[in-house]
Motif scaffolding. Sequence first.
Motif, PDB file in Angstrom:
ATOM      1  N   MET A 110       0.826  -1.201   0.000  1.00 33.72           N
ATOM      2  CA  MET A 110       0.000   0.000   0.000  1.00 33.72           C
ATOM      3  C   MET A 110       0.866   1.259   0.000  1.00 33.72           C
ATOM      4  O   MET A 110       0.614   2.204  -0.774  1.00 33.72           O
ATOM      5  CB  MET A 110      -0.916   0.000   1.223  1.00 33.72           C
ATOM      6  CG  MET A 110      -1.834   1.212   1.316  1.00 33.72           C
ATOM      7  SD  MET A 110      -2.789   1.247   2.861  1.00 33.72           S
ATOM      8  CE  MET A 110      -1.488   1.651   4.042  1.00 33.72           C
ATOM      9  N   VAL A 111       1.882   1.292   0.852  1.00 37.22           N
ATOM     10  CA  VAL A 111       2.760   2.460   0.912  1.00 37.22           C
ATOM     11  C   VAL A 111       3.449   2.678  -0.437  1.00 37.22           C
ATOM     12  O   VAL A 111       3.566   3.812  -0.914  1.00 37.22           O
ATOM     13  CB  VAL A 111       3.803   2.293   2.040  1.00 37.22           C
ATOM     14  CG1 VAL A 111       4.865   3.394   1.966  1.00 37.22           C
ATOM     15  CG2 VAL A 111       3.119   2.307   3.397  1.00 37.22           C
ATOM     16  N   ALA A 112       3.886   1.588  -1.074  1.00 33.58           N
ATOM     17  CA  ALA A 112       4.545   1.705  -2.381  1.00 33.58           C
ATOM     18  C   ALA A 112       3.611   2.353  -3.400  1.00 33.58           C
ATOM     19  O   ALA A 112       4.038   3.194  -4.205  1.00 33.58           O
ATOM     20  CB  ALA A 112       4.988   0.324  -2.870  1.00 33.58           C
ATOM     21  N   ALA A 113       2.341   1.957  -3.373  1.00 35.73           N
ATOM     22  CA  ALA A 113       1.384   2.503  -4.344  1.00 35.73           C
ATOM     23  C   ALA A 113       1.203   4.010  -4.155  1.00 35.73           C
ATOM     24  O   ALA A 113       1.227   4.773  -5.129  1.00 35.73           O
ATOM     25  CB  ALA A 113       0.042   1.794  -4.208  1.00 35.73           C
ATOM     26  N   TRP A 114       1.040   4.453  -2.898  1.00 41.86           N
ATOM     27  CA  TRP A 114       0.772   5.878  -2.680  1.00 41.86           C
ATOM     28  C   TRP A 114       2.028   6.723  -2.798  1.00 41.86           C
ATOM     29  O   TRP A 114       1.955   7.887  -3.229  1.00 41.86           O
ATOM     30  CB  TRP A 114       0.087   6.070  -1.326  1.00 41.86           C
ATOM     31  CG  TRP A 114      -1.311   5.510  -1.314  1.00 41.86           C
ATOM     32  CD1 TRP A 114      -1.793   4.507  -0.526  1.00 41.86           C
ATOM     33  CD2 TRP A 114      -2.398   5.902  -2.158  1.00 41.86           C
ATOM     34  NE1 TRP A 114      -3.101   4.247  -0.811  1.00 41.86           N
ATOM     35  CE2 TRP A 114      -3.515   5.099  -1.807  1.00 41.86           C
ATOM     36  CE3 TRP A 114      -2.548   6.858  -3.165  1.00 41.86           C
ATOM     37  CZ2 TRP A 114      -4.746   5.223  -2.436  1.00 41.86           C
ATOM     38  CZ3 TRP A 114      -3.780   6.975  -3.797  1.00 41.86           C
ATOM     39  CH2 TRP A 114      -4.862   6.171  -3.425  1.00 41.86           C
ATOM     40  N   VAL A 115       3.182   6.167  -2.429  1.00 42.97           N
ATOM     41  CA  VAL A 115       4.439   6.900  -2.655  1.00 42.97           C
ATOM     42  C   VAL A 115       4.666   7.083  -4.152  1.00 42.97           C
ATOM     43  O   VAL A 115       5.036   8.169  -4.619  1.00 42.97           O
ATOM     44  CB  VAL A 115       5.626   6.164  -2.004  1.00 42.97           C
ATOM     45  CG1 VAL A 115       6.963   6.745  -2.486  1.00 42.97           C
ATOM     46  CG2 VAL A 115       5.549   6.258  -0.487  1.00 42.97           C
ATOM     47  N   GLY A 116       4.433   6.022  -4.914  1.00 46.30           N
ATOM     48  CA  GLY A 116       4.567   6.121  -6.372  1.00 46.30           C
ATOM     49  C   GLY A 116       3.616   7.136  -6.959  1.00 46.30           C
ATOM     50  O   GLY A 116       3.979   7.917  -7.857  1.00 46.30           O
ATOM     51  N   PHE A 117       2.378   7.149  -6.460  1.00 51.39           N
ATOM     52  CA  PHE A 117       1.383   8.114  -6.951  1.00 51.39           C
ATOM     53  C   PHE A 117       1.810   9.544  -6.627  1.00 51.39           C
ATOM     54  O   PHE A 117       1.695  10.455  -7.469  1.00 51.39           O
ATOM     55  CB  PHE A 117       0.021   7.818  -6.320  1.00 51.39           C
ATOM     56  CG  PHE A 117      -1.046   8.806  -6.697  1.00 51.39           C
ATOM     57  CD1 PHE A 117      -1.557   8.837  -7.981  1.00 51.39           C
ATOM     58  CD2 PHE A 117      -1.530   9.703  -5.759  1.00 51.39           C
ATOM     59  CE1 PHE A 117      -2.544   9.761  -8.331  1.00 51.39           C
ATOM     60  CE2 PHE A 117      -2.517  10.619  -6.101  1.00 51.39           C
ATOM     61  CZ  PHE A 117      -3.025  10.639  -7.391  1.00 51.39           C
ATOM     62  N   ALA A 118       2.348   9.761  -5.416  1.00 50.63           N
ATOM     63  CA  ALA A 118       2.770  11.104  -5.024  1.00 50.63           C
ATOM     64  C   ALA A 118       3.897  11.610  -5.919  1.00 50.63           C
ATOM     65  O   ALA A 118       3.878  12.761  -6.371  1.00 50.63           O
ATOM     66  CB  ALA A 118       3.220  11.105  -3.562  1.00 50.63           C
ATOM     67  N   PHE A 119       4.862  10.755  -6.203  1.00 54.25           N
ATOM     68  CA  PHE A 119       6.003  11.190  -7.009  1.00 54.25           C
ATOM     69  C   PHE A 119       5.663  11.262  -8.498  1.00 54.25           C
ATOM     70  O   PHE A 119       6.411  11.865  -9.267  1.00 54.25           O
ATOM     71  CB  PHE A 119       7.205  10.278  -6.763  1.00 54.25           C
ATOM     72  CG  PHE A 119       7.972  10.650  -5.522  1.00 54.25           C
ATOM     73  CD1 PHE A 119       9.015  11.547  -5.586  1.00 54.25           C
ATOM     74  CD2 PHE A 119       7.618  10.121  -4.291  1.00 54.25           C
ATOM     75  CE1 PHE A 119       9.708  11.914  -4.450  1.00 54.25           C
ATOM     76  CE2 PHE A 119       8.309  10.477  -3.138  1.00 54.25           C
ATOM     77  CZ  PHE A 119       9.360  11.378  -3.215  1.00 54.25           C
TER      78      PHE A 119
END
Length: 497
Positions: A160-169
């Motif tokens: 989950m963290v990977a998905a939202w970090v990727g979305f933010a960047f």
Amino acid sequence: MASTGGRQFNWFNLLMVICMSFGSMSYGYSASIIATTLAQPTFLKYFDLDTRPDATSLISTMNGLYQVGGFFGVFTVSYFADRWGRRAAIGVSALITVLSGALLAGSVNVAMFIVFRFFSGAGAFMILSAVPIWMNEVTPPRNRGLLVDIHGAALLFGYMVAAWVGFAFFHLQAAAAWRAPLAFQCLPAVCLLCFLPFMPESPRFLLMHDRHEEAAANLRRLHTSEEAEIELQQISAQMQIDRTLPSSYWVMLKKPSYRKRTLLCLGVTCGIQFSGILVINNYGPTLYASLGYGTAQQLVLLGGWLTLAFGMGCASLYVVDRFSRPKLMGFGILGCMVCLIIEAALVAQFVGTKNTTALSAAVAMFYVYVIFYEVCLDGPQFAYLGELFPTHIRAKGMNIGVAGICLMNIIWLQAAPTAFQNIGWKFYLCFIIPGTIAGLGIFLYFPDTNGIPLEEVAAMFGDVDELYSGFGDDVKAETEIVEGKTALAIEHNETAV
């Protein structure tokens, strides 16, 4: 010598499992960050993957080689775990993850990126194997499924963290925007390395190496006082036998009861991978793109999907010890297959059309799918793998199970881009047909290990000569399992598989 009822662990045990789950999070983040990375325009542009003719092949290699690294890496875990301890195996795995993550983030060409995807896969899958070995061996019988399932919930948190970090960047308009999400995978592994010196070694490993006082102290720190004394007697007695037994990979294939465990182990992990979970995860943006969604929408849908997955992984903590392990996993696989059947039908009929309702339903099926997968499969499989094997071959058994995951994913992830491009919805049949067979097989024929002390599981496979005789009465009381359909007649050396 029966275990106590009720809660058998103390809160220190729970705290230590949560600290160790930073390793699980590390795996989840590392395995998932490639999905958003492949959707990053800056990443595609930097490596010319938006223009070069071999881009599809390179993307397949980035995914496939990660799994190849995992396949070879997991077979080193038993060497460290059996020789220097379960914590040592976890520490080595975390160190590889940190170094490979840093070098991935610093890659200057596509060859360098692909090479360190291999090492990143090795470190990640080593952690995936090593952490549940330790968790299974430090948790008591009655609460083992719940506590080991924290491993599954934590790796989902990493997803989950990977998905939202990727979305933010994705929204950061900078040429190096793709590097920071890759570097972030080092953080949970660094945290784990900081915690590791303060975490207790597995009491079973200590007793296997005749370190009785340390093992007794650790058990008393981890479990309620009454349960700790019972387990200390059970494990000490059993280790006297286990230390005399052969423990090579060859004997796991040669000896019938060990071979049966190994086949069950591979049946579970390979059967679960027939669900196609990593194809949906790693190629999520690609799948959403085929349904007509733009890049930003793809990343939001992936983030939502993984957030739901984490929530369902937490829900699994309340389910895993309430049902037979095979019943739960078999039901989960079959539920996933129903979702994929509906998905395949929707994709076959409506992709390329303007029927937004049907395309939204196709997205919804992925969301329903992940509910079945996370509640029934992701965490429970690791509890089951750790329960199948006795202490002297548990690390090797877990290695084989995780290697099965890698092997299946090498096949699926390498083939997926080409398959979706050439045969479209028909690729789902490659999961639906064998997955249905695997789900039925696990549901109907696999033995249940839920709640049975690890030292007493040998009796389920006819290894009464390897079982301390003091356990005999308790084993007989616990061997009517799986709703009476697979009753275990220990006296006649039968097994219900």
